[in-house]
Design a protein around this motif. Sequence first.
Motif, PDB file in Angstrom:
ATOM      1  N   UNK A 126       0.832  -1.213   0.000  1.00 10.16           N
ATOM      2  CA  UNK A 126       0.000   0.000   0.000  1.00 10.16           C
ATOM      3  C   UNK A 126       0.861   1.256   0.000  1.00 10.16           C
ATOM      4  N   UNK A 127       1.951   1.259   0.778  1.00  8.81           N
ATOM      5  CA  UNK A 127       2.822   2.419   0.832  1.00  8.81           C
ATOM      6  C   UNK A 127       3.592   2.594  -0.475  1.00  8.81           C
ATOM      7  N   UNK A 128       4.062   1.495  -1.043  1.00  7.58           N
ATOM      8  CA  UNK A 128       4.748   1.575  -2.332  1.00  7.58           C
ATOM      9  C   UNK A 128       3.821   2.166  -3.394  1.00  7.58           C
ATOM     10  N   UNK A 129       2.584   1.694  -3.428  1.00  5.33           N
ATOM     11  CA  UNK A 129       1.624   2.186  -4.421  1.00  5.33           C
ATOM     12  C   UNK A 129       1.323   3.665  -4.199  1.00  5.33           C
ATOM     13  N   UNK A 130       1.153   4.057  -2.954  1.00  2.91           N
ATOM     14  CA  UNK A 130       0.870   5.461  -2.650  1.00  2.91           C
ATOM     15  C   UNK A 130       2.021   6.371  -3.060  1.00  2.91           C
TER      16      UNK A 130
END
Length: 259
Positions: A126-130
């Motif tokens: 989720x953090x990578x995508x954000x």
Amino acid sequence: MGIEGKVALVTGGAQGIGLGIAKRLAADGAAIALVDLDQGKLDKAAAEVAEAGTRVTTFVADVANREAQSAAIDHTESELGGFDIMINNAGIAQVKPIAEITEADMDRIHAINVKGVLWGIQLAAARFKANGTRGKIISAASIAAHEGYAMLGAYCSSKFALRALTQVAAKEFANDGITVNAYCPGVVGTDMWVEIDERFAEITGARKGETFDQFVGSIALGRAQTPVDVAQLVSYLAGPDSDYMTGQCVIIDGGLVYR
């Protein structure tokens, strides 16, 4: 081109394989966030990792707690200015006949070895995508993810589950440029194997060290594994040379299990 300037978070990073991985990634040029349960051990490990000349931060968290893992990632980004590599290394083992495994045993092992990795995968992705980051998620499996071992039923079940999570996550996050892999060590000379050997001695009547020696005697390369052996594989999985590799649980055991 490697991982110089990248930021890696290593759970279970205060000792054993996790510390070995952190030291190798630091030598490769990454900044390191160490996550574990004991601040004293973390401080000692951080001093060792910092010898590579990289930035290091620490965070106390129980990986079984999803909110705590999320806070660890927040801390990593805040302190080190980024987040590129997630190493889900934390894990526990248990030696017990399958007929004696309790609900509490299964809950404890799966909370850390399965849920803890699932939260790490979810939160990192989720953090990578954000952030628009083509991140790397790398988890600690085991030869016990490929083969069941007597007296290690609960542990093997958790590592088989981790292998499934790795494959599924790799498929689901591939379009985001996120790779998901795992490393599968064999007989490593760490505190975990000391505990495994002692429990086998209690259950089977073997002398202390005998079970360890028996397993090592079956390794084709003729010696027990070290954290450095594992860290060398993780260095590859964390770097750009493995960009076309995902969904794999790679055995590195000196020639013990063959798949």
